[in-house]
Design an enzyme around this catalytic site. Sequence first.
Site, PDB file in Angstrom:
ATOM      1  CD  GLU A 126      74.684 112.959 -67.751  1.00  5.90           C
ATOM      2  OE1 GLU A 126      75.758 112.890 -68.352  1.00  5.90           O
ATOM      3  OE2 GLU A 126      74.538 112.582 -66.578  1.00  5.90           O
ATOM      4  N   GLY A 127      75.342 116.124 -72.255  1.00  4.57           N
ATOM      5  CA  GLY A 127      75.481 116.398 -73.686  1.00  4.57           C
ATOM      6  C   GLY A 127      74.259 117.136 -74.195  1.00  4.57           C
TER       7      GLY A 127
END
Length: 379
Positions: free
Chosen positions: A363-364
Amino acid sequence: MAVDRMLPTQDAEDLIALVREIADRELATRVEEHESTETYPEGLFGILGQAGLLSLPYPEEFGGGGQPYEVYLQVLEELAARWAAIAVATSVHTLACHPLYTFGTDEQKQRWLPDMLAGAMVGGYSLSEPQAGSDAASLNCKAELTPDGYRITGTKAWITHGGRADFYSLFARTAPGSKGVSCFLAPGTAEGLSFGAPERKMGLQAVPTTAAYWDGAVLETDRLIGTEGQGLQIAFSALDGGRLGIAACATGLAQAALDAAVDYANERTTFGKKIIDHQGLGFMLADMAAAVDSARATYLDAARRRDAGRPFSRQASVAKLVATDAAMKVTTDAVQVLGGYGYTRDFPVERYMREAKITQIFEGTNQIQRLVISRGLSH
């Protein structure tokens, strides 16, 4: 140890009590078997869906739970404290429903959303590619409009629930440039779609992560979500919520590690007293507790901003950064508290430590979170 939560309503209190009961009965009793044998927990997501836990932040109109994000994230934390892989997959499913709910037409939502929210269909999120992770704008998977629909060709990577999900929020290129990416609601059984072998991961082994190979599969035109070229806007709007989901999962994982370390420190004795009463170790546990409480506070702050309709993108990145870094430190320290036993598979803290690492990456990455935060500070 049950977390003393500040919940907004009695309904939310009752929901958390139900979640704890389900998690203790269905997750805590099965996690060691499935994680150690790397086997998928058949039927488990159906149980969670029937209990309404796969639809919590979506409106009741479509079969959702109608819960604020503040409550949904605390449910994720409770699940993660028992089984991180299941909590992460639940977060990803919620993420995968976001494009349709937020950008789909009324007809599309009426057609697909009720089954997705009821848990009859479990979703995956297909954005990353082998050479396009943090730099989503450089993806190469193509969606070519033909008389029969959109023909999808290319490779996607790092898909949670890959090969198991019933649908995927798929991002593919319909034109050159950063404004040439589009979003599709793709069925998991599309002809021309195949999956690679599950990745051999450090942790979260009970739920597969795979690559997907699109070999000319055709999607009907009504599976385009939003408009052509709107894909990155859709992807990034979903990722803010997804980052909060991972922050909550990381906090639950850290809480589980803290609880295991405290229990051990209260039982183990050295030099005539419990090891928790030795100041050096007691202070380590105090720092662990402070890190867990701080992580929870950051994700709740961002969630309350989201629920109030206020901007929360920077706060989501802060929460993801703080909570996942905390999870890595707390789980590592939990292994240290248990000493040699912590390094063995007889205690769960070694698994917690392995599982915590990925939370700093998906998610980054946390380097991307720092980039988002710093950009939010510039004038």
